[in-house]
Design an enzyme around this catalytic site. Structure first.
Site: not given
Ligand code: EPU
Length: 417
Positions: A22-23, A116, A121, A304, A396
């Site tokens: 998915k990701n 989610c 985020r 995750d 999802r």
């Molecule tokens: N963060 C910030 N600022 C930003 C971006 C992130 O403070 O601009 C913080 C977030 O609040 C969090 C941490 O950094 O505490 C990590 O966030 P990251 O950006 O790495 O996560 P994401 O890109 O929003 C993806 C996956 C998530 C997975 C995380 C961590 C996708 C679409 N989503 O999220 O997947 O948990 O990386 O590996 O790729 C899931 O599949 O259930 C899911 C939530």
């Protein structure tokens, strides 16, 4: 509302075939509009997050042809329009269109992404990347207006190795002038998959999978053919299920290196796991012992899998702890697991689990995708009947979950009320 009805306690045996990640898929699809030529993606999972991205593609006048796991994306008639909340709020990955539209057109207008509810985020790191490459950002009435006369490569250090910011940085910089260097980049396999696809399209990216990624901008990209990597989180979920109720449960289509942080932990706990080149075989074992888990970016233990892992700790002997370092709100499954018979206390970002508990069926509610997966695993282990309300969250991220589980002997039904 969708509801999963489960009669738990059944022994599960046979083969589960793992779908595309998915990701990965959610970043490859927005990246496909960096060119006006066709891209073919295979091993695309049939899950609702992908449907939501296809809705955005079609809204932008991109032709999408889907056929059993493959997708042909034809952006030759792409129109750069404001992406309203009703499209962007369906999932987090909608904000990857910010990067691809900005790179293609020098401007993008879009509402805040969804996803989610597992923590605050923010998207500040992505906005920082865009600004470093020369974009101007305005936010008015909850719509981001991002414009750039020209995107020029730069050196960027992310405050944390954010997956989303690294994806956006890759997508926005491949067509920028000159060289971009991303320090403190996310190292997840899905980042490597995206970089591989972009390189097939003609980009010049080196270092994906490491802390520093270098991108040399090119003038134009072409379409490509790309096969999505297997989903390590789906794989991990079924590996845990094998340890809960498996009898020679074969999890097929795996890159074992991608789930190593999980399998290493499980081997330490005494789980019965056989790791082969592209499959893992798991047998349930009543003599496993608890452990301490701390989530971190790849190659650490993935956030995750934190929630799906907890039901295993509930049945393990002794005390376990779980420390969630990535998201502040990823314990919403816990009250429901306790209702099912677990003994778990929450202290800030840490769980203490007093193990050796037997679970029983209850009515519970999925609050997000992985919380739902956690409750589903608990329900499959538990004696008796469980109803999981709000099961749409689980759909999802897990392709064909009902038929995959039914095929290995689970009693599970998806209903709508
Ligand atoms: N963060 C910030 N600022 C930003 C971006 C992130 O403070 O601009 C913080 C977030 O609040 C969090 C941490 O950094 O505490 C990590 O966030 P990251 O950006 O790495 O996560 P994401 O890109 O929003 C993806 C996956 C998530 C997975 C995380 C961590 C996708 C679409 N989503 O999220 O997947 O948990 O990386 O590996 O790729 C899931 O599949 O259930 C899911 C939530």
């Amino acid at each position: 509302m969708k509801i999963l009805e489960i009669d738990g306690g059944k022994t599960l045996t046979g083969t589960v075939y793992i779908s595309g990640a998915k990701n990965s898929a959610v970043s490859l699809i927005p990246a496909a509009i960096l060119t006006s030529n066709k891209t073919t993606l295979t091993n695309i999972p049939n899950i609702t997050d992908i449907n939501a991205l296809c809705d955005i593609l079609r809204y932008l006048n991109v032709t999408v042809n889907e056929a059993s796991g493959s997708m042909v994306i034809d952006p030759s008639n792409l129109v750069n329009k404001e992406i309203p909340d009703e499209y962007s709020n369906k999932l987090r990955a909608s904000y990857y269109f910010m990067a691809s539209l900005l790179a293609r057109f020098g401007e993008v207008h879009m509402s805040f992404p969804g996803g989610c509810s597992i923590g605050s985020r923010p998207i500040d790191q992505t906005l920082k990347v865009f600004e470093k490459l020369g974009a101007l950002i305005e936010e008015k009435d909850c719509i981001f207006h991002i414009t750039a006369k020209e995107l020029i490569g730069n050196e960027i250090t992310l405050d944390m190795p954010s997956v989303g910011a690294t994806v956006n940085a890759l997508i926005v910089s491949v067509l920028a002038k000159g060289e971009t260097i991303i320090h403190n980049a996310a190292k997840e396999p899905e980042i490597v998959d995206l970089a591989n696809m972009l390189n097939k399209m003609g980009a010049k990216i080196t270092g994906a999978g490491y802390e520093t990624i270098k991108i040399v901008g090119v003038d134009k990209l072409d379409g490509c053919f790309h096969d999505v990597i297997p989903d390590r989180i789906e794989a991990g979920t079924y590996i845990i299920l094998g340890a809960l109720k498996g009898s020679y449960l074969n999890i097929q289509n795996i890159i074992p290196e991608h789930v190593k942080s999980l399998t290493d932990k499980m081997i330490d706990m005494g789980c019965d796991i056989v790791i082969n080149d592209d499959n893992i075989i798991v047998n349930a074992n009543d003599n496993i012992i608890g452990c301490d888990v701390k989530t971190s970016g790849y190659p650490g233990f993935p956030t995750d899998l934190q929630q799906p892992f907890v039901p295993l700790l509930v049945g393990a002997k002794g005390k376990s702890t779980v420390n969630e370092t990535i998201y502040e709100n990823r314990f919403m499954n816990i009250p429901y697991l306790n209702k099912m018979g677990a003994n778990i206390s929450i202290n800030g970002r840490e769980l203490t689990i007093l193990g050796s508990n037997h679970l029983h069926g209850e009515e519970v509610m999925a609050t997000d995708l992985r919380a739902g997966a956690s409750l589903l695993l608990a329900a499959l282990k538990a004696e008796g009947h469980t109803r999981i309300l709000n099961a749409q969250y689980i759909l999802r991220g897990y392709e064909d979950i009902v038929s995959k589980l039914t095929n290995i002997g689970a009693k599970i039904e998806l209903i709508e009320e």
